[in-house]
Write a protein that holds these residues in place. Structure first.
Motif, PDB file in Angstrom:
ATOM      1  N   GLN A 145       0.742  -1.175  -0.058  1.00 22.95           N
ATOM      2  CA  GLN A 145       0.095  -0.034  -0.054  1.00 22.95           C
ATOM      3  C   GLN A 145       0.856   1.179  -0.042  1.00 22.95           C
ATOM      4  O   GLN A 145       0.659   2.162  -0.679  1.00 22.95           O
ATOM      5  CB  GLN A 145      -0.871   0.099   1.214  1.00 22.95           C
ATOM      6  CG  GLN A 145      -1.897   1.107   1.228  1.00 22.95           C
ATOM      7  CD  GLN A 145      -2.904   1.094   2.631  1.00 22.95           C
ATOM      8  OE1 GLN A 145      -2.857   0.032   2.998  1.00 22.95           O
ATOM      9  NE2 GLN A 145      -3.241   2.231   3.024  1.00 22.95           N
ATOM     10  N   GLN A 146       1.886   1.333   0.839  1.00 23.10           N
ATOM     11  CA  GLN A 146       3.004   2.526   0.890  1.00 23.10           C
ATOM     12  C   GLN A 146       3.464   2.714  -0.545  1.00 23.10           C
ATOM     13  O   GLN A 146       3.450   3.585  -1.315  1.00 23.10           O
ATOM     14  CB  GLN A 146       3.999   2.104   1.884  1.00 23.10           C
ATOM     15  CG  GLN A 146       3.887   1.862   3.048  1.00 23.10           C
ATOM     16  CD  GLN A 146       4.891   1.438   4.021  1.00 23.10           C
ATOM     17  OE1 GLN A 146       5.887   2.190   3.929  1.00 23.10           O
ATOM     18  NE2 GLN A 146       4.982   0.546   4.912  1.00 23.10           N
ATOM     19  N   MET A 147       3.663   1.571  -1.305  1.00 19.90           N
ATOM     20  CA  MET A 147       4.458   1.624  -2.612  1.00 19.90           C
ATOM     21  C   MET A 147       3.410   2.013  -3.723  1.00 19.90           C
ATOM     22  O   MET A 147       3.732   2.845  -4.441  1.00 19.90           O
ATOM     23  CB  MET A 147       5.109   0.259  -2.879  1.00 19.90           C
ATOM     24  CG  MET A 147       6.302  -0.222  -2.201  1.00 19.90           C
ATOM     25  SD  MET A 147       6.788  -1.944  -2.393  1.00 19.90           S
ATOM     26  CE  MET A 147       7.506  -1.482  -4.259  1.00 19.90           C
ATOM     27  N   CYS A 157       8.854   1.757 -12.603  1.00 21.22           N
ATOM     28  CA  CYS A 157       9.050   0.358 -12.086  1.00 21.22           C
ATOM     29  C   CYS A 157       9.617   1.003 -10.416  1.00 21.22           C
ATOM     30  O   CYS A 157      10.136   1.899 -10.421  1.00 21.22           O
ATOM     31  CB  CYS A 157      10.135  -0.304 -12.683  1.00 21.22           C
ATOM     32  SG  CYS A 157       9.724  -1.339 -14.286  1.00 21.22           S
ATOM     33  N   MET A 158       9.088   0.082  -9.611  1.00 19.75           N
ATOM     34  CA  MET A 158       9.429   0.477  -8.193  1.00 19.75           C
ATOM     35  C   MET A 158       9.515  -0.848  -7.498  1.00 19.75           C
ATOM     36  O   MET A 158       8.890  -1.772  -7.652  1.00 19.75           O
ATOM     37  CB  MET A 158       8.217   1.341  -7.675  1.00 19.75           C
ATOM     38  CG  MET A 158       8.534   1.686  -5.972  1.00 19.75           C
ATOM     39  SD  MET A 158       7.121   2.658  -5.351  1.00 19.75           S
ATOM     40  CE  MET A 158       7.681   4.085  -6.166  1.00 19.75           C
ATOM     41  N   VAL A 159      10.648  -0.897  -6.762  1.00 19.34           N
ATOM     42  CA  VAL A 159      11.138  -1.769  -5.845  1.00 19.34           C
ATOM     43  C   VAL A 159      11.081  -1.675  -4.450  1.00 19.34           C
ATOM     44  O   VAL A 159      11.589  -0.592  -4.000  1.00 19.34           O
ATOM     45  CB  VAL A 159      12.529  -2.619  -6.308  1.00 19.34           C
ATOM     46  CG1 VAL A 159      12.433  -3.096  -7.834  1.00 19.34           C
ATOM     47  CG2 VAL A 159      13.645  -1.586  -6.173  1.00 19.34           C
ATOM     48  N   ALA A 160      10.719  -2.568  -3.480  1.00 15.94           N
ATOM     49  CA  ALA A 160      10.931  -2.143  -2.133  1.00 15.94           C
ATOM     50  C   ALA A 160      12.309  -2.369  -1.799  1.00 15.94           C
ATOM     51  O   ALA A 160      12.842  -3.315  -2.023  1.00 15.94           O
ATOM     52  CB  ALA A 160      10.139  -3.325  -1.361  1.00 15.94           C
ATOM     53  N   ALA A 161      12.857  -1.675  -0.971  1.00 19.79           N
ATOM     54  CA  ALA A 161      14.421  -1.455  -0.456  1.00 19.79           C
ATOM     55  C   ALA A 161      14.327  -1.549   0.904  1.00 19.79           C
ATOM     56  O   ALA A 161      13.449  -0.886   1.758  1.00 19.79           O
ATOM     57  CB  ALA A 161      15.024  -0.331  -1.137  1.00 19.79           C
ATOM     58  N   MET A 162      15.369  -2.225   1.683  1.00 26.30           N
ATOM     59  CA  MET A 162      15.624  -2.218   2.748  1.00 26.30           C
ATOM     60  C   MET A 162      17.209  -2.183   3.300  1.00 26.30           C
ATOM     61  O   MET A 162      17.783  -2.751   2.235  1.00 26.30           O
ATOM     62  CB  MET A 162      15.168  -3.643   3.347  1.00 26.30           C
ATOM     63  CG  MET A 162      15.190  -3.705   4.947  1.00 26.30           C
ATOM     64  SD  MET A 162      14.814  -5.488   5.138  1.00 26.30           S
ATOM     65  CE  MET A 162      16.283  -6.375   5.029  1.00 26.30           C
ATOM     66  N   VAL A 205      17.022  -5.325  -2.269  1.00 27.95           N
ATOM     67  CA  VAL A 205      15.639  -5.430  -2.885  1.00 27.95           C
ATOM     68  C   VAL A 205      14.933  -6.553  -2.135  1.00 27.95           C
ATOM     69  O   VAL A 205      15.505  -7.602  -2.147  1.00 27.95           O
ATOM     70  CB  VAL A 205      15.775  -5.722  -4.310  1.00 27.95           C
ATOM     71  CG1 VAL A 205      14.460  -5.853  -4.890  1.00 27.95           C
ATOM     72  CG2 VAL A 205      16.392  -4.725  -5.247  1.00 27.95           C
ATOM     73  N   ILE A 206      13.837  -6.239  -1.679  1.00 26.08           N
ATOM     74  CA  ILE A 206      12.926  -7.124  -0.980  1.00 26.08           C
ATOM     75  C   ILE A 206      11.681  -7.555  -1.610  1.00 26.08           C
ATOM     76  O   ILE A 206      11.558  -6.945  -2.659  1.00 26.08           O
ATOM     77  CB  ILE A 206      12.399  -6.368   0.359  1.00 26.08           C
ATOM     78  CG1 ILE A 206      13.891  -6.030   1.409  1.00 26.08           C
ATOM     79  CG2 ILE A 206      11.519  -7.212   1.316  1.00 26.08           C
ATOM     80  CD1 ILE A 206      14.503  -7.133   1.644  1.00 26.08           C
ATOM     81  N   PHE A 247      12.478   3.298  -9.580  1.00 24.19           N
ATOM     82  CA  PHE A 247      12.652   3.743  -8.326  1.00 24.19           C
ATOM     83  C   PHE A 247      12.808   2.590  -7.185  1.00 24.19           C
ATOM     84  O   PHE A 247      12.391   1.581  -7.256  1.00 24.19           O
ATOM     85  CB  PHE A 247      11.223   4.524  -7.915  1.00 24.19           C
ATOM     86  CG  PHE A 247      11.269   5.527  -8.771  1.00 24.19           C
ATOM     87  CD1 PHE A 247      11.875   6.970  -8.549  1.00 24.19           C
ATOM     88  CD2 PHE A 247      10.462   5.512 -10.000  1.00 24.19           C
ATOM     89  CE1 PHE A 247      11.459   8.205  -9.478  1.00 24.19           C
ATOM     90  CE2 PHE A 247      10.131   6.591 -11.099  1.00 24.19           C
ATOM     91  CZ  PHE A 247      10.748   7.857 -10.665  1.00 24.19           C
ATOM     92  N   GLY A 248      13.513   2.983  -5.862  1.00 19.52           N
ATOM     93  CA  GLY A 248      13.545   2.085  -4.881  1.00 19.52           C
ATOM     94  C   GLY A 248      12.519   2.827  -3.683  1.00 19.52           C
ATOM     95  O   GLY A 248      12.382   3.914  -4.017  1.00 19.52           O
TER      96      GLY A 248
END
Ligand code: UTP
Length: 297
Positions: A145-147, A157-162, A205-206, A247-248
């Motif tokens: 939802q945040q993304m 494109c967007m990837v989750a990052a940690m 990337v998660i 984007f991350g």
């Protein structure tokens, strides 16, 4: 206007060898954190993000997943007759509307990128999400939802990052970019499983992605990469090479790697402690256990 993300792919065709012998007959995604299978956490997160179409990429031996999302009239009748309304309510969250869920077979485990590519005909010309159910993310606002909210501003494109420890970069896809918690940032490169000295950052990337249909075209062209598999990371990196935006998004929340035994145990403890009905008793148990162990040392 940017298209809304309403489709999600759940690649669940992996062999889950790290959980053998359990995964000989139980799909990893059906294994439970307390009393809910991993896949239920992923579906709930997708629903919260506004996903309406759920595409599972499965393989032989995963039919328990299809049964899990099917209605179970006998069980529901039994619970109704017994007046167990709370359990009936719990069951409802597992039912999927007809037509909302699709299953595609990946005939050979050729990698995550290949699994995503298998769903290309169901994606068409829209942005889509990819959720890896192994990565369970606890947070006030669900990660996807945040993304999706951030993606409505950026597109691409967007990837989750940690952030991860430097010495762990060789277990992840790593981003060339710099982010802040709770916001998106442009990515200028991606490397799959780099050695710490070669890693462009410590932003890993998660398993949450929002991707454009271009990714499917890239996957059609890509040859096998790291580990002899077709890597999703390579298809996203190709977007950067062709100067399209990637984007991350450094999400707020705690991620558990439930594809590993240690991560799965940690998640079990965290989710057990967070439960209203179990937390206090479980916490006392853990406390006593640790005191006894310390005293014995
Ligand atoms: P993993 O790398 O965790 O592989 O896949 P795995 O097979 O599930 O587990 P191990 O390493 O043997 O224990 C990451 C995600 O990609 C999916 C998996 O189902 C998991 O959700 N995947 C991987 C596929 O769908 N197909 C593949 O060919 C590979």
């Amino acid at each position: 206007m940017k298209k809304r993300v309403t489709k999600a792919i759940f690649p669940v065709a992996g062999k889950g060898t790290r959980f053998l012998p359990a995964t000989k007959s139980v799909p990893k995604e059906i294994m439970t954190l307390v009393d809910r299978p991993l896949i239920q956490y992923a579906i709930d997160e997708a629903r919260a993000a506004g996903i309406k179409e759920f595409i599972f990429v499965t393989s032989r031996g995963k039919s328990a997943l299809e049964d899990y999302f099917d209605h179970s009239p006998d069980l529901e009748n039994t619970l109704r007759k017994a007046g167990k309304d709370d359990l009936l309510e719990t069951l409802k969250s597992t039912n999927m509307d007809s037509g909302a869920i699709a299953y595609i077979r990946q005939h050979k485990a050729l990698g995550l990128g290949h699994a995503v590519w298998c769903a290309r005909r169901l994606i068409g010309n829209e942005p889509f999400a990819v959720i890896l159910p192994d990565d369970v993310i606890a947070g006030q606002t669900p990660c996807l939802q945040q993304m999706v909210e951030a993606h409505a501003e950026t597109g691409g494109c967007m990837v989750a990052a940690m952030e991860v420890q430097r010495d762990k970069t060789s277990s992840y896809g790593v981003l060339d970019g710099h982010g802040e918690m709770g916001s998106s940032f442009p990515v200028s490169g991606m490397v799959e499983k780099p050695n710490p000295q070669d890693a462009p950052s410590n932003l890993a990337v998660i398993g949450r992605y929002i991707l454009t249909p271009d990714i499917m075209r890239n996957l059609s062209r890509i040859k096998t990469g790291s580990g002899g598999e077709i890597q999703l990371t390579d298809a996203i990196a190709a977007e950067i090479d062709e100067e399209r935006e990637v984007f991350g998004y450094q999400f707020r929340g705690e991620r558990f790697d439930c594809g590993s035994k240690a991560g799965f145990l940690q998640a079990t403890v965290a989710f057990g402690l967070a439960r209203e009905d179990l937390g206090a008793e479980f916490s006392n148990y853990l406390h006593d256990l640790m005191s006894t162990r310390r005293a014995a040392q």
